[in-house]
Design an enzyme around this catalytic site. Sequence first.
Site, short mmCIF file in Angstrom:
data_model
loop_
_atom_site.label_atom_id
_atom_site.label_comp_id
_atom_site.label_asym_id
_atom_site.label_seq_id
_atom_site.Cartn_x
_atom_site.Cartn_y
_atom_site.Cartn_z
N ASP A 114 0.84 -1.18 0.00
CA ASP A 114 0.00 0.00 0.00
C ASP A 114 0.89 1.25 0.00
OD1 ASP A 114 -3.04 0.83 0.47
OD2 ASP A 114 -1.88 2.01 1.89
N HIS A 309 -7.03 -6.71 -0.86
CA HIS A 309 -5.91 -5.80 -0.63
C HIS A 309 -4.99 -6.28 0.49
CE1 HIS A 309 -3.85 -1.95 -0.72
NE2 HIS A 309 -4.09 -1.76 0.56
#
Length: 339
Positions: A114, A309
């Site tokens: 991220d 994610h």
Amino acid sequence: MSVEPLVPNDPRVEEKFFTTGDIKYRYILAKPAGKPTATVLLIHGFPDLGMAWRYTVPYLVSMNLQVIVPDMLGYGQTSAPDGIEDYTMKNVSAHMVGLVKEVTDQPIILGGHDWGAFVVWRLTNYYPELIRCVFSICVPYGPPAPVKVSLEDFIKKMPNFTYQAQLAGEEAEKIVGKSPENLRGFVNGIFGGKTPEGGPVFTVERGVIEENLPRMGNAALMSQDIVDYYVQEFSRHGLHGPCNWYRTRSLNGDDDIALLQKQPDFKFQMPAMLLMAELDSALPPRLADGQEKYFEGPFKRELIKGASHWAMIQCPDEVNKHIGDFVKSVLGDELKASL
């Protein structure tokens, strides 16, 4: 190879602090029994902590590697400056170099997820001589742009990042900061919790969904003991520091223009790996199309099927195997000699 993940206050790691100027970083250092073959720096993203790497750290230590894992700027016991200047890619990269030099004088293995993945790409742009190899989870490399792009224009081009408008403003941090219950609902929801009707706490179209926070069920991707730890650590500063990362677009744009002037033809010479998550709604695998042109050294691109994610905690064995195979391909005989 499965290993027991780290837990808060885990005796297998040392808790340490590093200071650079007025900023203090809290980090953990994990060491193998003997002399480590190499050092790994792992950088987390939003909204997360160094604990994001709890499955990865013991695995890497089992490979005779030393591992540094900071809580990034704005998070946990690390400083959370109010101003946005400290949160730029250039400044955070410099902080990370200072931290690494506290631990080793050798080039490192660098990995991020991220926002942490954005950092590792830029850190490698700025300090390629310090990086032995680099890997990113969920975030393709983005070269420095010759002109600045406003957040509004960026969202028009990439609507899967619409949520960033809320995070860059004041709304998200105010919503989550209204009560301890809202914070707990946010943590549970971000990591897979749902309302009784199956509603999420966050979408890429809206960002944080306030009306769902009080009704959020338990996280699907972490135990309530880990949720407790995240709530404790996020209670220290709230979301102001974490959201500051989203407020640096203009400053990062200025730095990127200067970086591009210095490195107009930058290509990665060291080995690199990109792991994309099949079900990541903000960063779908198609964003990695065409990445090969940025890499002159060995480049691996892999897909974690069925992963959201949060691939490192949802599919830890698969992610660890990809990281392990990548590291083995880089260290080769050095690693064999130490095991």
